[in-house]
Design an enzyme around this catalytic site. Structure first.
Site, short mmCIF file in Angstrom:
data_model
loop_
_atom_site.label_atom_id
_atom_site.label_comp_id
_atom_site.label_asym_id
_atom_site.label_seq_id
_atom_site.Cartn_x
_atom_site.Cartn_y
_atom_site.Cartn_z
N CYS A 277 0.77 -1.25 -0.09
CA CYS A 277 -0.07 -0.02 0.08
C CYS A 277 0.79 1.12 0.19
O CYS A 277 0.51 2.29 0.04
CB CYS A 277 -0.94 -0.13 1.14
SG CYS A 277 -2.35 -1.42 1.04
N CYS B 278 -13.83 0.17 7.24
CA CYS B 278 -13.00 -0.02 6.30
C CYS B 278 -13.09 0.60 5.19
O CYS B 278 -13.95 1.24 4.68
CB CYS B 278 -13.58 -1.64 5.74
SG CYS B 278 -13.66 -2.79 7.00
N LYS C 70 -10.59 6.21 3.68
CA LYS C 70 -12.13 6.01 4.39
C LYS C 70 -13.06 6.60 3.14
O LYS C 70 -13.92 5.94 2.79
CB LYS C 70 -12.31 6.25 5.68
CG LYS C 70 -13.48 6.11 6.27
CD LYS C 70 -13.70 4.64 6.43
CE LYS C 70 -15.01 4.30 6.52
NZ LYS C 70 -15.61 4.17 4.98
N HIS D 254 -9.20 3.93 -1.92
CA HIS D 254 -7.96 3.35 -1.79
C HIS D 254 -7.52 2.60 -2.87
O HIS D 254 -7.44 1.30 -2.95
CB HIS D 254 -7.83 2.75 -0.64
CG HIS D 254 -6.44 1.96 -0.16
ND1 HIS D 254 -5.06 2.76 -0.65
CD2 HIS D 254 -6.12 1.17 0.52
CE1 HIS D 254 -4.08 1.84 -0.26
NE2 HIS D 254 -4.51 1.03 0.50
#
Lengths: 391, 474
Positions: free
Chosen positions: A83, A206, A332, A336
């Site tokens: 990430c 998530c 959030k 992502h």
């Protein structure tokens, strides 16, 4: 170790609309981010002397950028570091320019996640058929929540509500980010009632699965003013890789990540930051899950270890708080797309430091931090960006 | 003379009350409950857990053979005994063989082991029998059958029960069968198959055995008689002249069910758990003929949790639907492919076999740090290639961190992904908690290791160790 402070500047950035981009392929996302960055920097594609592209798994080799942008005969390198991949592209471009080899380089990151047919990043880790066959990202980070609550004596309801406040904050900030995946206020009650993904993490704990790309044009600090009056300077870059399998590392406490702490230490040392909470004007950090943001407050030294809960209750990290965190909505709310995220966080700091962040503008922002964390933890990058010109 | 030195077993935790069948179909069912292999269990996992159960009592020293018996081995081409031997962490220098095709396979394997040990070509042979046969939905078999496994060590020394006499009869008859293309057990009309199959043949074998030993039914302490179901079993007991109240080993129909090729062996293990020196047992099994043998008990057998321990620990399976889903009879909503399926397979599984199938970790020879998976360079002191492999599944552990993951897929959701801290050097092991109520898990919950099926990636059965809530020892 040396320092990267004031050697390199960002003179242009681009970022696509993040979201479920059913009508866009990887090339479309790359074109959209790169052309905004070219225009913002006032350069043409052929001014780029080298490029680094980050994607976790949406393409291979540098050729995908060459093909999309029709840039030929320059070095283009694909990088990948979970990430932190977008940050890794930026970091390599920065060091490429700092080496004196190139005057102008591009860092671009993208991910096309919505072509898999399922939500999330998939189930299973590693190459062994059985060792981590049903591991998921939410599972790994829920272990952190589980241990954090257990260690600090936080009961489930209290813990869930603490995490919910982070989600509510980031969604609120996202309403002011036109390019964010979501522009929707949510309430603590909604977060608490949402379906559980991996206990204690619910749907709103998530980050979403998102398509997107972001790009930065890097140039030598001494040339930056030739391109624009308000370049943003790299003040420090820290990067730390710890074990891929922290859960098997003896003694790992699951209360935070050593890689975060080490990357921050490196970046603060280069930038000359002693008290990040006081000296930083804002931070955009890797809230892949709400619990991740909670431990990041502690790992990056915004508060002491074990003190994140009281800071959350005090509103320390809201847009109006002492140190606004995730002003653009964070992972959030902004989304992502893995390879893009390190450059999306940079995009927000860049615009905040230039005073171009619209209704979410942090007043007089001069020094900002962005951070990504790859996982199963532990690949972390912390960069510090500032407006103060090199001395 | 060779005989049985140690006994063990494995019965799955889940039990389905037979009322579930009458509720599902409006008829049938019967008394009691049957055992049901869970969604992550099959013949092989039960076999491994039974083998480990007996080895906990017996130890591994001197085991030089492993014979496996089943009618439901999970590979048509590929040995099962080698998987069991590896998972049981036995030395590769042993003889391995599978016995298959008949409900009598369990005693066939036992007799072969006795022959080997008596002949001196083996010293200690581990005999494992396991079955999870399937009856057609709405058939009596569906309700009558149960799932389970037994394991015994056949030895020359330290024998608890010597096998002194034996009789075998072959009977070519299509009474119960499955063709190579059949999933469910078929059978012919029951009056015929009992008369000319089970009852007639078993009766003949037992009577010949008693006659050869110059014994009468009254000389037998306990008759361990296989039976297809209660009625035929009871009829055989009466026909042979045994006292059903005092002489007959419980056929486990109301607690476990008919476990096929494992059944006679499971009953024998249960009998040996209770037997004392001087007892004389008669074992008879049936399947395409009959095997009968006499056992003279010399002392108590060493035992693992065995049958009594496993029958005592149970969880009720909540529905008939779960039963048919667990057994693969109904197809459930497919999950997204596991990522490991895309690039994993034989060579990695083989290369990593010590840390997966054997659940070995590494213990640093310099600083003692224990890690799993095996690390060539120590996390703590960086010693390189200076470690000892240790088996991790014998020691209990406790949940260090856990989650209930609804994204992780599989037939049962949530998946309880967890980190176990082993009592072996506080080693951290990434695992999945199974056989558990998701709401009952907490940090510190004591767990034990259990061998399970993970997935079908690379068109193979992928097996590994999970954990389950610790059940009380023995």
């Amino acid at each position: 170790m040396g320092t990267i402070k004031d050697k390199v500047a960002i003179i242009g950035m681009g970022c696509t609309k993040f979201g479920e981009r059913w009508d866009s392929g990887p090339e479309d996302l790359i074109i959209e981010a790169a052309y905004e960055a070219f225009e913002d920097a006032g350069i043409a594609p052929d001014d780029i002397e080298a490029a680094w592209v980050g994607t976790l798994r949406s393409g291979e080799a540098g050729a995908i950028v060459a093909d999309a942008l029709k840039i030929k005969n320059i070095p283009i390198t694909r990088v990948e570091n979970w990430c932190a991949t977008g940050h890794e592209a930026l970091r390599n471009a920065v060091f490429g320019v700092a080496s004196g080899m190139y005057d102008i380089a591009m860092a671009i990151g993208y991910e096309k996640l919505k072509d898999t047919g399922f939500g999330g990043l998939g189930v299973g880790r590693g190459s062994n058929p059985v060792l981590q066959a049903r591991a998921t990202a939410p599972s790994y980070f829920s272990f952190i929540a589980n241990r954090y609550f257990h260690t600090y004596g936080i009961d489930d309801d209290e813990g869930k509500e603490l995490l919910a406040r982070i989600a509510v904050k980031n969604h609120h900030n996202g309403t002011m980010s036109p390019k964010a995946h979501f522009q929707k206020e949510i309430t603590v009650e909604q977060v608490l009632k949402a379906p559980i993904i991996a206990w204690p993490l619910g749907l709103f704990d998530c980050c979403p699965t998102t398509d997107g790309a972001a790009a930065a044009i890097i140039c030598r600090a001494d040339l930056a003013k030739n391109f624009r009056a308000d370049p943003v300077y790299i003040k420090g870059i820290g990067f730390s890789v710890d074990s891929m399998l922290p859960m098997t590392r003896p003694g790992f406490d699951y209360l935070g990540f050593e890689a975060n702490r080490e990357a921050a230490r490196q970046a603060y040392e280069q930038a000359g930051i002693r008290d990040p909470r006081k000296e930083l004007d804002l931070a955009v950090v890797h809230d892949c899950f709400t619990i991740t943001e909670l431990v990041i407050y502690e790992d990056l030294g915004f508060t002491e270890r074990g003190h994140a809960p009281e800071e959350i209750r005090a509103g320390t990290f809201t847009l109006e708080g002492e140190l606004p965190v995730n002003t653009d909505g964070g992972l959030k709310s902004f989304g992502h797309p893995v390879g893009a995220s390190g450059l999306r966080t940079t995009y927000e700091i860049y615009h905040q430091l230039q005073g171009r962040a619209g209704p979410r503008q942090v007043k007089d922002a001069k020094l900002g931090l962005c951070h990504t964390l790859g996982g199963p933890p532990q690949v972390a990058c912390v960069t510090v960006l500032g407006t103060d010109p090199p001395r | 003379m060779a005989g049985i030195s140690s006994v063990g077993a494995y019965i799955p935790m889940y039990r389905l009350p037979r009322t579930a069948f009458s509720e599902a179909w409006g008829s049938g069912g019967g008394p009691g409950e049957r055992s049901v292999a869970s969604h992550d269990e099959d013949t092989m996992t039960m076999a491994v857990n039974a083998a480990v159960d007996v080895l906990k009592a017996h130890g591994r020293d001197g085991i030089d053979g492993l014979f496996f018996a089943s009618t439901t081995a999970t590979y048509r081409e590929k040995l099962s005994a080698t998987l069991i031997a590896a998972a049981a962490d036995l030395d590769p220098n042993i003889r391995t063989a599978d016995f298959a095709g008949s409900l009598r396979a369990g005693t066939s394997a036992l007799l072969a082991a006795l022959d080997a040990v008596n002949a001196g070509s083996a010293k200690n042979v581990l005999v494992v029998a396991s079955d999870d046969r399937q009856g057609y939905p709405r058939s009596d078999f569906e309700s009558i059958f149960g799932d389970g496994a037994a394991a015994v060590v056949v030895s020359r020394t330290n024998v608890a029960a010597e096998i002194t006499q034996r009789v075998s009869i072959a009977n070519e008859i299509a009474d119960v069968w499955r063709r190579d293309s059949d999933r469910f057990v078929r059978s012919w009309e029951d009056r015929f198959i009992i008369t000319h199959g089970y009852d007639g043949t078993t009766r003949q074998a037992v009577q010949e055995l008693l006659a050869g030993a110059k014994l009468t039914p009254a000389d037998i302490t306990r008759a361990v008689l296989y039976g297809p179901e209660t009625r035929s079993h009871t009829a055989l007991v009466r026909g042979l002249g045994f006292d059903p109240k005092t002489q007959v080993q419980d056929p486990l129909f109301t607690t476990v069910g008919n476990t096929g090729a494992a059944h006679a062996m499971i009953m024998l293990v249960a009998a040996l758990e209770q037997a004392k020196a001087g007892d004389r047992l008669l074992l008879a099994s049936y399947g395409d003929g009959a095997d009968a043998m006499l056992l003279e008990v010399k002392k108590r057998a060493k035992k693992g949790r065995a049958v009594s321990g496993h029958v005592a620990s149970r969880r009720v399976l909540p529905s008939y639907e779960r039963f048919v889903a667990y057994r693969g009879v109904v197809e459930t909503n497919p999950e997204p492919p596991l990522r490991v399926e895309a690039w994993s397979g034989s060579s990695i599984a083989w290369r990593d076999r010590a840390q997966t199938i054997r659940l070995h970790g590494s213990k640093c020879n310099r600083c003692g740090t224990v890690t799993h998976p095996i690390q060539r360079i120590c996390y703590q002191c960086r010693a390189k290639d200076d470690f000892t492999e240790i088996r991790l599944y014998d020691k209990p552990g406790a949940i260090y961190a856990f989650t209930r993951d609804n994204l992780a897929g599989g037939l049962e959701t949530p998946v309880i992904n967890c980190v176990v801290e082993s009592q072996e050097g506080q080693c951290r092991i990434f695992s999945i908690l199974t056989d558990a109520d998701p709401a009952q898990v907490e940090v510190g919950t004591p767990v034990e290791f259990t061998f399970r099926k993970m997935h079908e990636g690379a068109d193979q059965h992928n097996y590994y160790w999970k954990v389950r809530p610790a059940t009380d020892g023995r």
